[in-house]
Motif scaffolding. Sequence first.
Motif, PDB file in Angstrom:
ATOM      1  N   VAL A 225       0.837  -1.205   0.000  1.00 24.23           N
ATOM      2  CA  VAL A 225       0.000   0.000   0.000  1.00 24.23           C
ATOM      3  C   VAL A 225       0.871   1.254   0.000  1.00 24.23           C
ATOM      4  CG1 VAL A 225      -1.685   1.327   1.323  1.00 24.23           C
ATOM      5  CG2 VAL A 225      -1.971  -1.146   1.071  1.00 24.23           C
ATOM      6  N   LYS A 226       1.922   1.264   0.825  1.00 26.98           N
ATOM      7  CA  LYS A 226       2.835   2.413   0.853  1.00 26.98           C
ATOM      8  C   LYS A 226       3.500   2.610  -0.498  1.00 26.98           C
ATOM      9  CE  LYS A 226       5.619   2.971   4.346  1.00 26.98           C
ATOM     10  NZ  LYS A 226       6.612   2.659   5.423  1.00 26.98           N
ATOM     11  N   LEU A 227       3.966   1.528  -1.093  1.00 28.45           N
ATOM     12  CA  LEU A 227       4.623   1.609  -2.401  1.00 28.45           C
ATOM     13  C   LEU A 227       3.652   2.161  -3.448  1.00 28.45           C
ATOM     14  CD1 LEU A 227       7.091   0.888  -4.256  1.00 28.45           C
ATOM     15  CD2 LEU A 227       5.985  -1.336  -4.602  1.00 28.45           C
ATOM     16  N   ALA A 228       2.430   1.648  -3.453  1.00 27.09           N
ATOM     17  CA  ALA A 228       1.448   2.082  -4.444  1.00 27.09           C
ATOM     18  C   ALA A 228       1.177   3.579  -4.328  1.00 27.09           C
ATOM     19  CB  ALA A 228       0.162   1.279  -4.277  1.00 27.09           C
ATOM     20  N   HIS A 229       1.010   4.073  -3.117  1.00 25.01           N
ATOM     21  CA  HIS A 229       0.687   5.493  -2.946  1.00 25.01           C
ATOM     22  C   HIS A 229       1.875   6.392  -3.283  1.00 25.01           C
ATOM     23  CE1 HIS A 229      -3.448   5.590  -1.377  1.00 25.01           C
ATOM     24  NE2 HIS A 229      -3.191   4.335  -1.049  1.00 25.01           N
ATOM     25  N   LYS A 230       3.079   5.984  -2.932  1.00 19.56           N
ATOM     26  CA  LYS A 230       4.247   6.783  -3.303  1.00 19.56           C
ATOM     27  C   LYS A 230       4.481   6.746  -4.811  1.00 19.56           C
ATOM     28  CE  LYS A 230       6.772   6.429   1.091  1.00 19.56           C
ATOM     29  NZ  LYS A 230       6.900   7.893   1.308  1.00 19.56           N
ATOM     30  N   ALA A 231       4.191   5.595  -5.428  1.00 17.35           N
ATOM     31  CA  ALA A 231       4.400   5.461  -6.875  1.00 17.35           C
ATOM     32  C   ALA A 231       3.333   6.196  -7.678  1.00 17.35           C
ATOM     33  CB  ALA A 231       4.407   3.981  -7.258  1.00 17.35           C
ATOM     34  N   HIS A 232       2.203   6.436  -7.066  1.00 14.68           N
ATOM     35  CA  HIS A 232       1.100   7.104  -7.773  1.00 14.68           C
ATOM     36  C   HIS A 232       1.519   8.482  -8.277  1.00 14.68           C
ATOM     37  CE1 HIS A 232      -2.959   7.764  -8.999  1.00 14.68           C
ATOM     38  NE2 HIS A 232      -3.176   8.756  -8.141  1.00 14.68           N
ATOM     39  N   GLU A 233       2.393   9.147  -7.534  1.00 10.81           N
ATOM     40  CA  GLU A 233       2.880  10.476  -7.939  1.00 10.81           C
ATOM     41  C   GLU A 233       3.557  10.426  -9.297  1.00 10.81           C
ATOM     42  OE1 GLU A 233       6.228  13.760  -6.474  1.00 10.81           O
ATOM     43  OE2 GLU A 233       5.549  12.206  -5.079  1.00 10.81           O
ATOM     44  N   TYR A 234       4.109   9.252  -9.638  1.00  8.08           N
ATOM     45  CA  TYR A 234       4.849   9.117 -10.907  1.00  8.08           C
ATOM     46  C   TYR A 234       4.052   8.323 -11.941  1.00  8.08           C
ATOM     47  CZ  TYR A 234       8.516  10.860  -7.926  1.00  8.08           C
ATOM     48  OH  TYR A 234       9.249  11.637  -7.051  1.00  8.08           O
ATOM     49  N   GLY A 235       2.752   8.220 -11.720  1.00 13.60           N
ATOM     50  CA  GLY A 235       1.870   7.652 -12.732  1.00 13.60           C
ATOM     51  C   GLY A 235       2.036   6.169 -12.954  1.00 13.60           C
ATOM     52  N   LEU A 236       2.320   5.409 -11.893  1.00  9.13           N
ATOM     53  CA  LEU A 236       2.438   3.962 -12.057  1.00  9.13           C
ATOM     54  C   LEU A 236       1.104   3.396 -12.529  1.00  9.13           C
ATOM     55  CD1 LEU A 236       4.644   1.696 -11.445  1.00  9.13           C
ATOM     56  CD2 LEU A 236       3.223   1.156  -9.450  1.00  9.13           C
ATOM     57  N   LYS A 237       1.130   2.640 -13.622  1.00  6.88           N
ATOM     58  CA  LYS A 237      -0.116   2.121 -14.196  1.00  6.88           C
ATOM     59  C   LYS A 237      -0.661   0.963 -13.381  1.00  6.88           C
ATOM     60  CE  LYS A 237      -2.313   0.597 -18.503  1.00  6.88           C
ATOM     61  NZ  LYS A 237      -3.320   1.670 -18.513  1.00  6.88           N
ATOM     62  N   TRP A 238       0.241   0.041 -12.998  1.00  7.10           N
ATOM     63  CA  TRP A 238      -0.229  -1.047 -12.138  1.00  7.10           C
ATOM     64  C   TRP A 238       0.878  -1.574 -11.247  1.00  7.10           C
ATOM     65  CZ3 TRP A 238      -0.955  -3.461 -17.404  1.00  7.10           C
ATOM     66  CH2 TRP A 238      -0.023  -4.444 -17.702  1.00  7.10           C
ATOM     67  N   ILE A 239       0.436  -2.219 -10.156  1.00  5.47           N
ATOM     68  CA  ILE A 239       1.337  -2.921  -9.249  1.00  5.47           C
ATOM     69  C   ILE A 239       0.996  -4.404  -9.360  1.00  5.47           C
ATOM     70  CG2 ILE A 239      -0.229  -2.434  -7.292  1.00  5.47           C
ATOM     71  CD1 ILE A 239       2.297  -2.449  -5.487  1.00  5.47           C
ATOM     72  N   GLU A 240       2.012  -5.193  -9.721  1.00  3.53           N
ATOM     73  CA  GLU A 240       1.777  -6.585 -10.102  1.00  3.53           C
ATOM     74  C   GLU A 240       2.307  -7.576  -9.072  1.00  3.53           C
ATOM     75  OE1 GLU A 240       3.476  -9.526 -13.609  1.00  3.53           O
ATOM     76  OE2 GLU A 240       2.617  -7.587 -14.180  1.00  3.53           O
ATOM     77  N   GLU A 241       1.502  -8.568  -8.791  1.00  3.71           N
ATOM     78  CA  GLU A 241       1.853  -9.715  -7.950  1.00  3.71           C
ATOM     79  C   GLU A 241       2.597  -9.276  -6.689  1.00  3.71           C
ATOM     80  OE1 GLU A 241       2.779 -14.362  -8.832  1.00  3.71           O
ATOM     81  OE2 GLU A 241       4.256 -12.946  -9.578  1.00  3.71           O
ATOM     82  N   ALA A 242       1.998  -8.346  -5.970  1.00  2.82           N
ATOM     83  CA  ALA A 242       2.651  -7.767  -4.797  1.00  2.82           C
ATOM     84  C   ALA A 242       2.749  -8.754  -3.637  1.00  2.82           C
ATOM     85  CB  ALA A 242       1.883  -6.525  -4.348  1.00  2.82           C
TER      86      ALA A 242
END
Length: 392
Positions: A225-242
């Motif tokens: 969850v932390k990774l996804a929210h920090k990555a959102h700033e840089y437009g991450l399209k998806w987070i896979e098999e976390a």
Amino acid sequence: MAFPKIKHVRAFVVRGGGADYHDQGDGHWIDDHIATPMSRYPEYRQSRQSFGINVLGTLVVEIEAADGTIGFAVTTGGEPAAYVVEKHLSRFLEGRDPSEVEKIWDQMYFSTQYYGRKGLVVNAISGVDLALYDLLGKLRQEPVYALLGGKVRDELTFYATGARPDLAKQMGFIGGKMPLHHGPAEGEEGLRKNIEELATMRERCGEDFWLMFDCWMALDLNYAVKLAHKAHEYGLKWIEEALSPDDYWGYRDLKKKAPAGMLVTTGEHEATRWGFRMLLEMECCDIIQPDVGWCGGVTELIKIANLADSKGVMMIPHGSSVYSYHFVITRHNSPFAEFLMMAPKADEVVPMFHPQLIGEPVPVNGKLKLSDAPGFGVELNREVGLHRPYAR
């Protein structure tokens, strides 16, 4: 149309690259400090091969009809899977009509259920099923995609998985999926390094290019969850098999907690219609990613795809070369495909399952037209050191 009966089933083992794409030499990007469930142990953090990811090798399955026509397929599983094919599964094939794909699959799966259900045994079943489709295509003189209902588009469009999304963009791919290099055991510093790498690639690739993280089952829910929210700033399209593939509840919660617009994807290490039913009914993800060489073959992928379609969920198979291409091109809910960049530095497009396949097609400018050659349209390279450990 009467088909010649199946005469022989043979299972071989091959080492070095190909379908077991983790079986690479030193210096390959796919083995360079990538986050895994074993990253919690410092001694297994730098190299995935250090904990044995490449010990099995490639399984090659051949099915020969009475007229001498041979269908084949490659997947993972090595010698243990070869034993299952030769000693157990062969009895459901030899002497049978090769068009009985549903009955043969059903008998292979339920006869092995007490020691199978997922993993290596289903890999073996997948290899047999793919070889059977290759044989049927050759007997009918049709490509596999024709057996599956025909193409719904003229060509395939790809994103690239590899260490250099910036180079993938230059090669014409629609997106780049990066390996996540640092897991929870490396703390806040590792998390910062992950985000820095994403920021660098976003700067190099621009705003409109897809960027994704492949987490390879390495994270816990809090870290994901932390990774996804920090990555959102840089437009991450998806987070896979976390998360672990067995943690359906964690995926359900991750999907709820992910930033709006970011996709949660998984399924590479899931198997059969029942596993994917869990993912879909529990609303664990936005895209499912079965590997046709691991989930049960084409026969089972049809059922998985129909489940996804009924739920309005895209199915983008894990990269498995021609074995997924022939399926993806027949499906509206599979609008693009994955290509694994198997060059050691991810700096050029090379055949994904080299050197085991002859005539394996590769994307040009991120796109690919499939040939109408019979079966999967490739041949087995018999100079790769085929070893048949359980000849009958």
